[in-house]
Motif scaffolding. Structure first.
Motif, PDB file in Angstrom:
ATOM      1  N   UNK A 140      -7.701  -4.978  -2.783  1.00 54.47           N
ATOM      2  CA  UNK A 140      -7.847  -3.846  -3.689  1.00 54.47           C
ATOM      3  C   UNK A 140      -7.619  -2.527  -2.935  1.00 54.47           C
ATOM      4  N   UNK A 141      -6.919  -1.614  -3.557  1.00 57.20           N
ATOM      5  CA  UNK A 141      -6.668  -0.300  -2.979  1.00 57.20           C
ATOM      6  C   UNK A 141      -5.480  -0.214  -2.056  1.00 57.20           C
ATOM      7  N   UNK A 142      -4.812  -1.341  -1.786  1.00 59.67           N
ATOM      8  CA  UNK A 142      -3.661  -1.335  -0.880  1.00 59.67           C
ATOM      9  C   UNK A 142      -2.372  -1.566  -1.653  1.00 59.67           C
ATOM     10  N   UNK A 143      -1.285  -1.016  -1.131  1.00 59.91           N
ATOM     11  CA  UNK A 143       0.009  -1.056  -1.806  1.00 59.91           C
ATOM     12  C   UNK A 143       1.073  -1.609  -0.874  1.00 59.91           C
ATOM     13  N   UNK A 144       1.800  -2.626  -1.324  1.00 58.10           N
ATOM     14  CA  UNK A 144       2.948  -3.119  -0.568  1.00 58.10           C
ATOM     15  C   UNK A 144       2.592  -3.753   0.765  1.00 58.10           C
TER      16      UNK A 144
END
Length: 466
Positions: A93-97
């Motif tokens: 959760x909260x992280x992208x890519x």
């Protein structure tokens, strides 16, 4: 004519062609409850009861359910879910890519690049397809960022948002990153994340960047160096008047922050439909086809504010954009997938008569003899403080107000997401792959299979063609 849907299904042939064009529509926070309520909202506008109508994508021949949980959270946010349905990898959760090997806020792991993941945008570019991104949020917001960026924190949209400047912010990755810099059409909000603090845009808003970089100017120079024909636009008139034969790369940033809600929007802001149709028209000139990602992002924001009227209206606008796209493409070679990233806590309850105002009160009262709304939330800012130990009397409220916050059970500054499955609708080549119940990260692999893109199993490198 109740049997017509049966006849259509009986005579439908599976489309097993290679998908030349790909469009992924994402209604952010568009729960199944939201869809059901929007049918009534939209249908009643045109003199129907409402419950019986279908939104544009609800007539698609194949539907499924996607499980939205993330690796370390049973309820997803838009960052980890975006990574799943765009790259095919579940994340934290909260992280992208980034894969789940990276914890939220871990700049060092982001920087070393060992756990970066790419997906549909990258795979389409490597297949020489044109690519585009359309959103009603900031183009650096979590959902669109998942298409091109790698960030240990979804909030690192500009350099000012990072304490550790060793990591690239999301706006910088859109302009300088390998995938971001090669997107042909980018339309949405978030202009101030691309401009320095000393610079004021055409609406009088100052930029947010402390590094002094003007990323809009940098984007234009970078596109010119690639022998592209770039154009930056910032209002509706400029967008609609683009000469498609003269320009093939467009950056449209129509607001300093998120774009306004449709119900609040001034005339100089383009609608989601106008942005989508312009993007399709320009991307269609590529002989190899295109991939377009379209987000209706304000559905989610309205839910967070428990503003149900705006949430339903944004969903109706989203459905209009899908309908417009359907009229512009060849269904034989274009795969269109419509889904959501997660749900919300809005419920639809009571036993009202058909055609009752979906945004109104239920026909009966509670055991406390006070009314309740058909739509309500499990939590959020719509919590109504009791009066003398009695539940708030909703007859005192103006439910017709566009910004009315619908009742919630638990007081929170922002309503939360929900954890149930979301619907997936598909039409076009290999759309039958999207039926059933599956993990959310299955979606991009199925799209890639249909289009023969990406490093995994595809129609063109497998024997599963019959």
């Amino acid at each position: 004519m109740y049997y017509l849907p049966l006849l259509f299904k009986l005579h439908a042939e599976l489309n097993k062609r290679v998908a030349k064009n790909l469009i992924l529509f994402l209604g952010d926070g568009m729960s199944i409850t939201t869809l059901a309520a929007t049918r009534s909202y939209l249908g009643q506008k045109y003199g129907h009861y409402g419950e019986e109508i279908k939104l544009s994508f609800e007539v698609f021949p194949f539907t499924g359910l996607a499980k939205t949980y993330c690796v370390n959270s049973n309820v997803a946010d838009s960052a980890c879910s975006g990574t799943a349905y765009l790259s095919g990898v579940k994340a934290n959760i909260g992280t992208v890519g980034l894969s789940a090997a990276v914890q939220h806020g871990d700049c060092k792991s982001q920087k070393d690049g060992l756990h970066s993941v790419t997906g549909l945008m990258d795979w389409a570019q490597k297949a020489a397809k044109a690519t585009g991104l359309v959103t009603t949020t900031r183009v650096t917001h979590a959902t669109p960022a998942a298409a091109y960026a790698h960030s240990a924190d979804r909030k690192w949209e500009a350099d000012v948002d990072l304490k550790d400047t060793q990591c690239d912010d999301i706006a910088k990755q859109l302009v300088r990153g390998r995938v971001g810099s090669n997107i042909d059409i980018v339309l949405g909000g978030g202009r101030n994340n691309f401009l320095p603090t000393k610079y004021k845009d055409d609406q009088g808003y100052a930029g947010r960047r402390k590094d002094g970089a003007n990323l809009i100017e940098e984007w234009i120079k970078a596109k010119n160096s690639l022998k592209k024909s770039p154009l930056f636009v910032y209002n509706k008139k400029q967008l609609l008047e683009i000469d498609d034969k003269k320009y093939n790369s467009v950056l449209g940033l129509f607001s300093a922050d998120h774009m306004p809600y449709h119900l609040d929007s001034p005339d100089d802001y383009p609608t989601l439909t106008e942005m989508t149709t312009k993007a399709i028209k320009m991307l269609s000139s590529n002989d190899n086809g295109f991939f377009l990602f379209v987000e209706g992002g304000k559905i989610d924001m309205a839910h967070h504010e428990t503003k149900a009227r705006k949430a339903l209206d944004e969903t109706a606008e989203f459905a209009k954009a899908v309908e417009a796209a359907l009229k512009m493409v060849d269904p034989l070679n274009t795969l269109i997938v419509v889904t959501s990233d997660h749900s919300h806590t809005m419920t639809y309850s009571g036993y009202n008569k058909r055609g009752s105002d979906i945004l109104g009160l239920s026909r009966s009262n509670g055991t406390d003899k006070l009314p309740y709304t058909t739509l309500s939330y499990a939590n959020g800012p719509g919590y109504k403080i009791p009066n003398n130990s009695q539940r708030h009397n909703l007859l005192l409220d103006n439910l017709k107000h566009v910004n009315y916050t619908y009742p919630s059970l638990v007081p929170l500054y922002r309503e939360t997401h929900g954890g149930e499955d979301v619907a997936v609708f598909a039409k076009g080549p290999w759309s039958h792959l999207f039926s059933g119940n599956y993990e959310q990260n299955f979606i991009p692999h199925a799209i890639a299979y249909a289009a023969c893109i990406g490093p995994g199993l595809t129609l063109c490198n497998s024997d599963f063609t019959t």
